[in-house]
Design a protein around this motif. Structure first.
Motif, PDB file in Angstrom:
ATOM      1  N   GLY A 198     -14.555  17.421   1.880  1.00  0.00           N
ATOM      2  CA  GLY A 198     -12.975  17.372   1.827  1.00  0.00           C
ATOM      3  C   GLY A 198     -12.266  16.852   3.122  1.00  0.00           C
ATOM      4  N   ARG A 199     -13.073  16.686   4.248  1.00  0.00           N
ATOM      5  CA  ARG A 199     -12.383  15.989   5.271  1.00  0.00           C
ATOM      6  C   ARG A 199     -11.454  14.943   4.838  1.00  0.00           C
ATOM      7  NH1 ARG A 199     -15.362  12.692   9.873  1.00  0.00           N
ATOM      8  NH2 ARG A 199     -13.415  12.623  11.438  1.00  0.00           N
ATOM      9  N   VAL A 200     -10.303  14.603   5.484  1.00  0.00           N
ATOM     10  CA  VAL A 200      -9.340  13.808   5.100  1.00  0.00           C
ATOM     11  C   VAL A 200      -9.402  12.780   6.252  1.00  0.00           C
ATOM     12  CG1 VAL A 200      -6.961  12.941   4.891  1.00  0.00           C
ATOM     13  CG2 VAL A 200      -7.878  14.883   4.105  1.00  0.00           C
ATOM     14  N   LEU A 201      -9.938  11.407   5.905  1.00  0.00           N
ATOM     15  CA  LEU A 201     -10.228  10.303   7.014  1.00  0.00           C
ATOM     16  C   LEU A 201      -8.755   9.357   7.095  1.00  0.00           C
ATOM     17  CD1 LEU A 201     -13.729   9.369   5.753  1.00  0.00           C
ATOM     18  CD2 LEU A 201     -12.900  10.896   7.682  1.00  0.00           C
ATOM     19  N   VAL A 202      -8.116   9.228   6.153  1.00  0.00           N
ATOM     20  CA  VAL A 202      -6.768   8.575   6.222  1.00  0.00           C
ATOM     21  C   VAL A 202      -5.901   9.316   5.321  1.00  0.00           C
ATOM     22  CG1 VAL A 202      -5.515   6.300   5.449  1.00  0.00           C
ATOM     23  CG2 VAL A 202      -7.999   6.079   6.373  1.00  0.00           C
ATOM     24  N   ARG A 203      -4.645   9.516   6.397  1.00  0.00           N
ATOM     25  CA  ARG A 203      -3.539  10.293   5.696  1.00  0.00           C
ATOM     26  C   ARG A 203      -2.396   9.649   5.299  1.00  0.00           C
ATOM     27  NH1 ARG A 203      -6.077  12.981   9.921  1.00  0.00           N
ATOM     28  NH2 ARG A 203      -6.604  14.965   9.522  1.00  0.00           N
ATOM     29  N   ASP A 204      -2.001   9.479   3.957  1.00  0.00           N
ATOM     30  CA  ASP A 204      -0.966   9.109   3.306  1.00  0.00           C
ATOM     31  C   ASP A 204      -0.046   7.835   4.148  1.00  0.00           C
ATOM     32  OD1 ASP A 204       1.373   9.324   1.588  1.00  0.00           O
ATOM     33  OD2 ASP A 204       2.304  10.512   3.130  1.00  0.00           O
ATOM     34  N   SER A 205      -1.076   6.923   3.853  1.00  0.00           N
ATOM     35  CA  SER A 205      -0.573   5.469   4.631  1.00  0.00           C
ATOM     36  C   SER A 205       0.183   4.579   3.653  1.00  0.00           C
ATOM     37  CB  SER A 205      -1.966   4.752   5.028  1.00  0.00           C
ATOM     38  OG  SER A 205      -2.402   5.319   6.236  1.00  0.00           O
ATOM     39  N   SER A 206       1.135   4.245   3.952  1.00  0.00           N
ATOM     40  CA  SER A 206       2.025   3.292   3.330  1.00  0.00           C
ATOM     41  C   SER A 206       2.353   2.326   4.002  1.00  0.00           C
ATOM     42  CB  SER A 206       3.410   3.937   2.835  1.00  0.00           C
ATOM     43  OG  SER A 206       3.059   5.056   1.675  1.00  0.00           O
ATOM     44  N   PHE A 207       2.304   0.844   3.735  1.00  0.00           N
ATOM     45  CA  PHE A 207       2.740  -0.287   4.606  1.00  0.00           C
ATOM     46  C   PHE A 207       2.748  -1.437   3.642  1.00  0.00           C
ATOM     47  CE2 PHE A 207      -1.661  -0.090   5.060  1.00  0.00           C
ATOM     48  CZ  PHE A 207      -2.366  -1.172   4.813  1.00  0.00           C
ATOM     49  N   ASN A 208       3.531  -2.485   3.841  1.00  0.00           N
ATOM     50  CA  ASN A 208       3.610  -4.101   3.265  1.00  0.00           C
ATOM     51  C   ASN A 208       3.297  -5.006   4.105  1.00  0.00           C
ATOM     52  OD1 ASN A 208       4.930  -2.327   1.121  1.00  0.00           O
ATOM     53  ND2 ASN A 208       6.788  -2.478   2.102  1.00  0.00           N
ATOM     54  N   VAL A 209       2.726  -6.141   3.467  1.00  0.00           N
ATOM     55  CA  VAL A 209       2.490  -7.381   4.205  1.00  0.00           C
ATOM     56  C   VAL A 209       3.149  -8.385   3.291  1.00  0.00           C
ATOM     57  CG1 VAL A 209       0.851  -9.013   4.879  1.00  0.00           C
ATOM     58  CG2 VAL A 209      -0.109  -6.692   4.902  1.00  0.00           C
ATOM     59  N   LYS A 210       4.338  -9.071   4.250  1.00  0.00           N
ATOM     60  CA  LYS A 210       5.258 -10.143   3.560  1.00  0.00           C
ATOM     61  C   LYS A 210       4.383 -11.421   3.210  1.00  0.00           C
ATOM     62  CE  LYS A 210       8.995  -8.201   6.006  1.00  0.00           C
ATOM     63  NZ  LYS A 210       9.824  -8.438   7.142  1.00  0.00           N
ATOM     64  N   VAL A 259       0.913  -1.138   0.024  1.00  0.00           N
ATOM     65  CA  VAL A 259       0.133  -0.064  -0.038  1.00  0.00           C
ATOM     66  C   VAL A 259       0.933   1.300   0.062  1.00  0.00           C
ATOM     67  CG1 VAL A 259      -1.564   1.393   1.036  1.00  0.00           C
ATOM     68  CG2 VAL A 259      -1.854  -1.197   1.025  1.00  0.00           C
ATOM     69  N   HIS A 260       0.804   2.185  -0.883  1.00  0.00           N
ATOM     70  CA  HIS A 260       1.497   3.258  -1.195  1.00  0.00           C
ATOM     71  C   HIS A 260       0.883   4.580  -1.227  1.00  0.00           C
ATOM     72  CE1 HIS A 260       5.017   0.816  -2.174  1.00  0.00           C
ATOM     73  NE2 HIS A 260       4.312   0.044  -3.248  1.00  0.00           N
ATOM     74  N   HIS A 261       0.983   5.425  -0.324  1.00  0.00           N
ATOM     75  CA  HIS A 261       0.342   6.614  -0.063  1.00  0.00           C
ATOM     76  C   HIS A 261      -1.130   6.651  -0.286  1.00  0.00           C
ATOM     77  CE1 HIS A 261       4.440   8.070  -0.162  1.00  0.00           C
ATOM     78  NE2 HIS A 261       4.638   7.479  -1.530  1.00  0.00           N
ATOM     79  N   LEU A 262      -1.659   5.941   0.496  1.00  0.00           N
ATOM     80  CA  LEU A 262      -3.220   5.696   0.552  1.00  0.00           C
ATOM     81  C   LEU A 262      -3.786   7.049   1.438  1.00  0.00           C
ATOM     82  CD1 LEU A 262      -6.039   4.295   0.005  1.00  0.00           C
ATOM     83  CD2 LEU A 262      -5.574   3.157   2.305  1.00  0.00           C
ATOM     84  N   LYS A 263      -4.551   7.664   0.683  1.00  0.00           N
ATOM     85  CA  LYS A 263      -5.510   8.765   1.051  1.00  0.00           C
ATOM     86  C   LYS A 263      -6.851   8.506   1.023  1.00  0.00           C
ATOM     87  CE  LYS A 263      -5.960  13.764   0.602  1.00  0.00           C
ATOM     88  NZ  LYS A 263      -5.799  14.973  -0.084  1.00  0.00           N
ATOM     89  N   ILE A 264      -7.709   8.683   1.964  1.00  0.00           N
ATOM     90  CA  ILE A 264      -9.132   8.556   1.921  1.00  0.00           C
ATOM     91  C   ILE A 264      -9.698   9.793   2.420  1.00  0.00           C
ATOM     92  CG2 ILE A 264     -11.135   7.147   2.566  1.00  0.00           C
ATOM     93  CD1 ILE A 264      -9.251   4.902   3.155  1.00  0.00           C
ATOM     94  N   TRP A 265     -10.726  10.507   1.742  1.00  0.00           N
ATOM     95  CA  TRP A 265     -11.347  11.567   2.302  1.00  0.00           C
ATOM     96  C   TRP A 265     -12.729  11.622   1.750  1.00  0.00           C
ATOM     97  CZ3 TRP A 265      -8.344  10.984  -2.250  1.00  0.00           C
ATOM     98  CH2 TRP A 265      -8.821  11.522  -3.393  1.00  0.00           C
ATOM     99  N   ASP A 266     -13.498  12.550   2.291  1.00  0.00           N
ATOM    100  CA  ASP A 266     -14.984  12.704   2.098  1.00  0.00           C
ATOM    101  C   ASP A 266     -14.962  13.624   0.771  1.00  0.00           C
ATOM    102  OD1 ASP A 266     -17.689  14.045   2.157  1.00  0.00           O
ATOM    103  OD2 ASP A 266     -17.898  13.163   4.073  1.00  0.00           O
ATOM    104  N   GLY A 267     -15.613  13.260  -0.356  1.00  0.00           N
ATOM    105  CA  GLY A 267     -15.603  13.993  -1.632  1.00  0.00           C
ATOM    106  C   GLY A 267     -16.353  15.215  -1.258  1.00  0.00           C
ATOM    107  N   LEU A 268     -17.408  15.280  -0.441  1.00  0.00           N
ATOM    108  CA  LEU A 268     -18.316  16.512  -0.355  1.00  0.00           C
ATOM    109  C   LEU A 268     -17.524  17.582   0.585  1.00  0.00           C
ATOM    110  CD1 LEU A 268     -21.002  17.716  -1.029  1.00  0.00           C
ATOM    111  CD2 LEU A 268     -21.939  16.579   1.262  1.00  0.00           C
TER     112      LEU A 268
END
Length: 273
Positions: free
Chosen positions: A17-29, A6-15
């Motif tokens: 603009g509130r950001v719910l998840v900010r720039d998440s990056s991680f891996n699962v081996k 997962v690279h730079h995942l961002k989730i926000w409210d389209g109406l």
């Protein structure tokens, strides 16, 4: 090598603009389990739904999500539907919501297998029977003839685990699968997840607020707070030497609340004081 990236995942409210998840990056081996922990509203479940591309209408997401090198963000919806179940499998917190309440659970299972495989009806029946017996469900034919409301939460979780055994996806996402269960059933279901990893070799994301469960099952832990990753590391390191104040708070407070659960588990992954 990583099964999921997962690279730079961002989730926000389209109406709003509130950001719910900010720039998440991680891996699962490959073959390993990553636990995502944090309090309600931290973004754990939302992150999982974004990986599956199942966030609710009105929300937006950006960034890239790769399963075995395939960028899910670039797939058309038709192809993404094929990925769900075949490559990605999600086991939800509330088993009742995973099944059509107007149909027996067996109809759902057979339909899912028909979409993702080429088994005959007879082959599906044999495969499902073996998988359901392996997770401790007696008389699979009777179970499959029942409607979701006729089964307990623990039975529904076992049915979803049995389906994952048959599908053998690359990545299994378990979104707080033990939250609605009593302590004894929690233990039984967690042990089924441990066996599931061993049986399928699948990588796993295990979302939970219960650190007793996390200590039993996870290789690595990712801690989320207010939509951000605040700490990550190997499970032992997180429990013995957490660096972020929020992680230390979770470890000190949540482990106290799960001592009874650990006693029920008979000392597996014992809790240090």
């Amino acid at each position: 090598m990583n099964a999921l990236e997962v690279h730079h995942l961002k989730i926000w409210d389209g109406l709003t603009g509130r950001v719910l998840v900010r720039d998440s990056s991680f891996n699962v081996k490959y073959g390993e389990c990553l636990a995502i922990v944090g309090e309600s509203g931290s973004g754990k479940s939302l992150t999982c739904r974004a990986i599956m591309r199942l966030i609710r209408a009105g929300l937006r997401q950006s960034g890239s999500i790769l399963v075995n090198g395939v960028n899910l963000s670039e797939l058309p919806e038709k192809e993404m539907r094929r990925m769900r179940g075949r490559r990605l499998c999600m086991i939800m917190q509330n088993g009742m919501r995973a099944f059509d309440p107007s149909r027996p659970v067996g109809a759902h299972l057979r339909e899912t297998l028909a979409v993702h495989g080429k088994r005959s009806r007879e082959e599906m029946a044999v495969t499902l029977k073996k998988a359901m017996e392996s997770v401790g469900l007696e008389d699979p034919a009777a179970v499959m003839s029942r409607y979701p409301h006729e089964l307990s939460g623990g039975m529904l979780q076992r049915i979803m685990i049995a389906l994952a055994i048959v599908l053998e996806p690359d990545v299994i996402i378990a979104d707080e699968p033990t939250t609605a269960l009593d302590a004894v059933t929690q233990y039984e279901v967690v042990e089924q997840f441990v066996r599931l990893r061993s049986r399928t070799g699948s990588s796993m994301i295990f979302v939970s607020h219960d650190l007793g469960v996390v200590k039993r099952i996870a290789d690595e832990v990712l801690v989320m707070k207010d939509g951000e990753i605040v700490e990550r590391g190997e499970t032992g390191d997180i429990f013995s030497g957490a660096r972020h104040p929020y992680t230390r708070y979770l470890v000190s407070s949540k482990l106290t609340l799960t001592r009874h659960f650990m006693q029920v588990m008979g000392g597996h992954g014992g809790v240090e004081s």
